[in-house]
Design a protein around this motif. Structure first.
Motif, PDB file in Angstrom:
ATOM      1  N   LEU A 152       0.821  -1.205   0.000  1.00  0.00           N
ATOM      2  CA  LEU A 152       0.000   0.000   0.000  1.00  0.00           C
ATOM      3  C   LEU A 152       0.858   1.259   0.000  1.00  0.00           C
ATOM      4  CD1 LEU A 152      -2.818  -1.043   2.503  1.00  0.00           C
ATOM      5  CD2 LEU A 152      -3.057  -0.640   0.063  1.00  0.00           C
ATOM      6  N   ALA A 153       1.982   1.189   0.711  1.00  0.00           N
ATOM      7  CA  ALA A 153       2.885   2.345   0.708  1.00  0.00           C
ATOM      8  C   ALA A 153       3.422   2.617  -0.693  1.00  0.00           C
ATOM      9  CB  ALA A 153       4.036   2.101   1.687  1.00  0.00           C
ATOM     10  N   ARG A 154       3.763   1.542  -1.420  1.00  0.00           N
ATOM     11  CA  ARG A 154       4.244   1.718  -2.795  1.00  0.00           C
ATOM     12  C   ARG A 154       3.141   2.282  -3.687  1.00  0.00           C
ATOM     13  NH1 ARG A 154       6.587  -3.433  -1.746  1.00  0.00           N
ATOM     14  NH2 ARG A 154       4.859  -4.411  -2.876  1.00  0.00           N
ATOM     15  N   ASP A 155       1.908   1.764  -3.504  1.00  0.00           N
ATOM     16  CA  ASP A 155       0.799   2.268  -4.315  1.00  0.00           C
ATOM     17  C   ASP A 155       0.507   3.730  -4.011  1.00  0.00           C
ATOM     18  OD1 ASP A 155       0.534  -0.117  -5.587  1.00  0.00           O
ATOM     19  OD2 ASP A 155      -1.194  -0.813  -4.423  1.00  0.00           O
ATOM     20  N   LEU A 156       0.562   4.079  -2.719  1.00  0.00           N
ATOM     21  CA  LEU A 156       0.347   5.481  -2.346  1.00  0.00           C
ATOM     22  C   LEU A 156       1.409   6.382  -2.954  1.00  0.00           C
ATOM     23  CD1 LEU A 156      -0.686   5.094   1.400  1.00  0.00           C
ATOM     24  CD2 LEU A 156      -2.097   6.031  -0.423  1.00  0.00           C
ATOM     25  N   HIS A 157       2.631   5.909  -2.959  1.00  0.00           N
ATOM     26  CA  HIS A 157       3.710   6.714  -3.528  1.00  0.00           C
ATOM     27  C   HIS A 157       3.571   6.828  -5.040  1.00  0.00           C
ATOM     28  CE1 HIS A 157       7.748   7.359  -5.265  1.00  0.00           C
ATOM     29  NE2 HIS A 157       7.895   8.171  -4.226  1.00  0.00           N
ATOM     30  N   ASP A 158       3.200   5.710  -5.684  1.00  0.00           N
ATOM     31  CA  ASP A 158       3.123   5.705  -7.153  1.00  0.00           C
ATOM     32  C   ASP A 158       1.900   6.452  -7.679  1.00  0.00           C
ATOM     33  OD1 ASP A 158       5.406   4.215  -7.168  1.00  0.00           O
ATOM     34  OD2 ASP A 158       4.380   2.292  -7.397  1.00  0.00           O
ATOM     35  N   ALA A 159       0.800   6.416  -6.941  1.00  0.00           N
ATOM     36  CA  ALA A 159      -0.449   6.979  -7.457  1.00  0.00           C
ATOM     37  C   ALA A 159      -0.820   8.282  -6.758  1.00  0.00           C
ATOM     38  CB  ALA A 159      -1.568   5.955  -7.295  1.00  0.00           C
ATOM     39  N   VAL A 160      -1.274   8.163  -5.506  1.00  0.00           N
ATOM     40  CA  VAL A 160      -1.825   9.328  -4.811  1.00  0.00           C
ATOM     41  C   VAL A 160      -0.764  10.387  -4.560  1.00  0.00           C
ATOM     42  CG1 VAL A 160      -3.056  10.085  -2.757  1.00  0.00           C
ATOM     43  CG2 VAL A 160      -3.566   7.859  -3.760  1.00  0.00           C
ATOM     44  N   SER A 161       0.413   9.976  -4.143  1.00  0.00           N
ATOM     45  CA  SER A 161       1.471  10.950  -3.855  1.00  0.00           C
ATOM     46  C   SER A 161       1.826  11.761  -5.093  1.00  0.00           C
ATOM     47  CB  SER A 161       2.711  10.224  -3.322  1.00  0.00           C
ATOM     48  OG  SER A 161       3.752  11.144  -3.091  1.00  0.00           O
ATOM     49  N   GLN A 162       1.968  11.109  -6.218  1.00  0.00           N
ATOM     50  CA  GLN A 162       2.284  11.829  -7.452  1.00  0.00           C
ATOM     51  C   GLN A 162       1.147  12.740  -7.873  1.00  0.00           C
ATOM     52  OE1 GLN A 162       3.502   9.034 -10.428  1.00  0.00           O
ATOM     53  NE2 GLN A 162       5.109   8.136  -9.170  1.00  0.00           N
ATOM     54  N   GLN A 163      -0.094  12.295  -7.677  1.00  0.00           N
ATOM     55  CA  GLN A 163      -1.236  13.129  -8.046  1.00  0.00           C
ATOM     56  C   GLN A 163      -1.330  14.354  -7.147  1.00  0.00           C
ATOM     57  OE1 GLN A 163      -4.539  10.449  -7.915  1.00  0.00           O
ATOM     58  NE2 GLN A 163      -4.030   9.442  -9.854  1.00  0.00           N
ATOM     59  N   LEU A 164      -1.052  14.176  -5.858  1.00  0.00           N
ATOM     60  CA  LEU A 164      -1.069  15.328  -4.946  1.00  0.00           C
ATOM     61  C   LEU A 164       0.029  16.321  -5.303  1.00  0.00           C
ATOM     62  CD1 LEU A 164      -1.768  13.558  -1.526  1.00  0.00           C
ATOM     63  CD2 LEU A 164      -3.346  14.909  -2.905  1.00  0.00           C
ATOM     64  N   PHE A 165       1.183  15.815  -5.706  1.00  0.00           N
ATOM     65  CA  PHE A 165       2.256  16.712  -6.144  1.00  0.00           C
ATOM     66  C   PHE A 165       1.833  17.495  -7.386  1.00  0.00           C
ATOM     67  CE2 PHE A 165       6.052  17.491  -8.768  1.00  0.00           C
ATOM     68  CZ  PHE A 165       6.771  18.293  -7.895  1.00  0.00           C
ATOM     69  N   ALA A 166       1.163  16.797  -8.306  1.00  0.00           N
ATOM     70  CA  ALA A 166       0.672  17.470  -9.511  1.00  0.00           C
ATOM     71  C   ALA A 166      -0.377  18.514  -9.150  1.00  0.00           C
ATOM     72  CB  ALA A 166       0.091  16.450 -10.477  1.00  0.00           C
ATOM     73  N   LEU A 167      -1.241  18.209  -8.166  1.00  0.00           N
ATOM     74  CA  LEU A 167      -2.234  19.186  -7.713  1.00  0.00           C
ATOM     75  C   LEU A 167      -1.569  20.440  -7.169  1.00  0.00           C
ATOM     76  CD1 LEU A 167      -4.887  16.939  -5.887  1.00  0.00           C
ATOM     77  CD2 LEU A 167      -5.246  18.310  -7.921  1.00  0.00           C
ATOM     78  N   THR A 168      -0.520  20.252  -6.396  1.00  0.00           N
ATOM     79  CA  THR A 168       0.200  21.391  -5.839  1.00  0.00           C
ATOM     80  C   THR A 168       0.777  22.277  -6.946  1.00  0.00           C
ATOM     81  OG1 THR A 168       0.785  20.074  -3.889  1.00  0.00           O
ATOM     82  CG2 THR A 168       2.065  22.070  -4.290  1.00  0.00           C
ATOM     83  N   MET A 169       1.420  21.662  -7.929  1.00  0.00           N
ATOM     84  CA  MET A 169       2.018  22.415  -9.024  1.00  0.00           C
ATOM     85  C   MET A 169       0.954  23.165  -9.830  1.00  0.00           C
ATOM     86  SD  MET A 169       5.210  21.884  -8.616  1.00  0.00           S
ATOM     87  CE  MET A 169       5.837  22.568 -10.162  1.00  0.00           C
ATOM     88  N   MET A 170      -0.161  22.515 -10.144  1.00  0.00           N
ATOM     89  CA  MET A 170      -1.211  23.166 -10.921  1.00  0.00           C
ATOM     90  C   MET A 170      -1.880  24.285 -10.137  1.00  0.00           C
ATOM     91  SD  MET A 170      -3.067  20.142 -13.155  1.00  0.00           S
ATOM     92  CE  MET A 170      -3.419  19.091 -11.756  1.00  0.00           C
ATOM     93  N   SER A 171      -2.038  24.084  -8.817  1.00  0.00           N
ATOM     94  CA  SER A 171      -2.640  25.139  -7.990  1.00  0.00           C
ATOM     95  C   SER A 171      -1.761  26.372  -7.960  1.00  0.00           C
ATOM     96  CB  SER A 171      -2.865  24.614  -6.564  1.00  0.00           C
ATOM     97  OG  SER A 171      -3.732  23.503  -6.574  1.00  0.00           O
ATOM     98  N   GLU A 172      -0.456  26.168  -7.800  1.00  0.00           N
ATOM     99  CA  GLU A 172       0.460  27.312  -7.795  1.00  0.00           C
ATOM    100  C   GLU A 172       0.445  28.038  -9.132  1.00  0.00           C
ATOM    101  OE1 GLU A 172       4.200  25.663  -6.738  1.00  0.00           O
ATOM    102  OE2 GLU A 172       3.705  25.435  -4.597  1.00  0.00           O
TER     103      GLU A 172
END
Length: 345
Positions: A152-172
């Motif tokens: 689950l940690a790998r899945d969180l890093h591969d999926a949700v973590s990357q998507q949250l990073f993308a959200l941060t970049m797009m919001s800025e």
């Protein structure tokens, strides 16, 4: 039409007609030979023609009748064998066929009955092994929990973590464009909302795996109903559930089936983009019948699907086969996915 005329019934009729033709030619040849060599008074061309015509007409009628009559029993017995094979293919190994005759078909029927008995014993052995495996799995529960957390940690890093990073970049980026170019900022915020919804769906699917592997004392009906009700409250997907209340199943079968359903719903939430999901669980002819279908984007089963989805499908198939059951997957692009599972019980 060509397939119909190639059946065993018409093969019998053709063989009878072929025999009539050969017999007619033989008799005609004999009569003509007698007429040419001996020239008896009682044998004339007119009598030869009349005799051959009457014989041929009567022989045709008798051949059609005897062909249908003699092939009827053979066709019926072959149909019984065909139905028996179909039952075996669907996992119904209790079916049997019995013949009173002592011919080859009776021997084949007896061999098919023995095959069904062996397959039934193998299913019992598989289920017994599944019970033993379940006991072993419980004893190794801690190691499994650690492995699941790592996955689950790998899945969180591969999926949700990357998507949250993308959200941060797009919001800025949207904040920088808000005063200078509001139209561009609005488009970027729409992308942010879309990505946030995708991250939320991904997270809900991953949380399915945090539920207990075992039903913790609940029946399969209760456990699946709770799972579906929880997903109805937390997801925009519409769920329809039809499940029998009193399912007489062993603990091992219930645990495996519950885990299969968890995996199927997780795959649907993460990959299908479906708005409707239908789940049916019932007992039919001494077997547990499970059907899961969605109206998502589907995929081509003959080509490689996404790695994570493929892993989930493989896991579901392996769990079904461990119980001696069958796993059938049907899917097409933009036409949703259907999963049918039959497990002897």
């Amino acid at each position: 039409m060509n397939k119909r005329f190639s059946s065993i019934r018409y093969s019998y009729i053709r063989s009878h007609l072929y025999g009539v033709f050969l017999t007619t030619v033989t008799i005609l040849s004999i009569l003509l030979s007698i007429y040419v060599l001996i020239e008896p008074e009682w044998l004339t061309p007119h009598s030869i023609f009349l005799f051959i015509s009457l014989y041929f007409v009567l022989a045709i009628i008798i051949s059609l009748y005897t062909g249908f009559k003699s092939s009827g029993d053979m066709k019926e017995r072959l149909d019984y064998l065909s139905v028996l094979i179909t039952q075996f293919a669907n996992g119904n190994y209790q079916s049997r066929v019995y013949y009173n005759e002592g011919d080859e078909l009776a021997r084949i029927g007896n061999e098919m009955n023995e095959l069904g008995e062996k397959l039934q014993n193998q299913v019992k052995s598989l289920q017994r092994m599944a019970d033993e495996k379940a006991d072993y799995a419980k004893s190794a529960h801690k190691a499994a929990v650690i492995e699941e957390r790592q996955r689950l940690a790998r899945d969180l890093h591969d999926a949700v973590s990357q998507q949250l990073f993308a959200l941060t970049m797009m919001s800025e980026a949207a904040l920088k464009q808000l005063d200078k170019n509001p139209v561009t900022a609005k488009k970027q915020m729409e992308e942010v909302a879309k990505s946030a919804l995708q991250s939320q769906t991904e997270m809900r699917a991953l949380l399915l795996h945090l539920r207990p592997v075992h039903l913790s004392g609940d029946s399969l009906s209760t456990g699946v109903s709770k799972l579906v009700e929880e997903l109805k409250q937390k997801s925009n997907t519409r769920f329809q559930l039809a499940i029998e209340e009193d399912l007489a199943l062993t603990e091992t079968i219930e645990d495996h089936v519950f885990r299969i359903i968890q995996e199927a719903l997780s795959n649907i939430l993460r990959h299908a983009n479906a708005t409707e999901v239908r789940l049916d669980i019932a007992t039919r002819a001494k077997e547990l019948f499970i059907h899961i279908r969605d109206n998502g984007k589907g995929f081509d089963v003959n080509h490689r699907v996404e790695k994570k989805a493929s892993y989930g499908l493989k896991t579901m198939q392996e769990r079904s086969e461990e119980l001696g059951g069958t796993f059938v997957l049907r899917s097409d692009q933009d036409e949703g996915t259907h999963i049918t599972i039959r497990i002897p019980c």
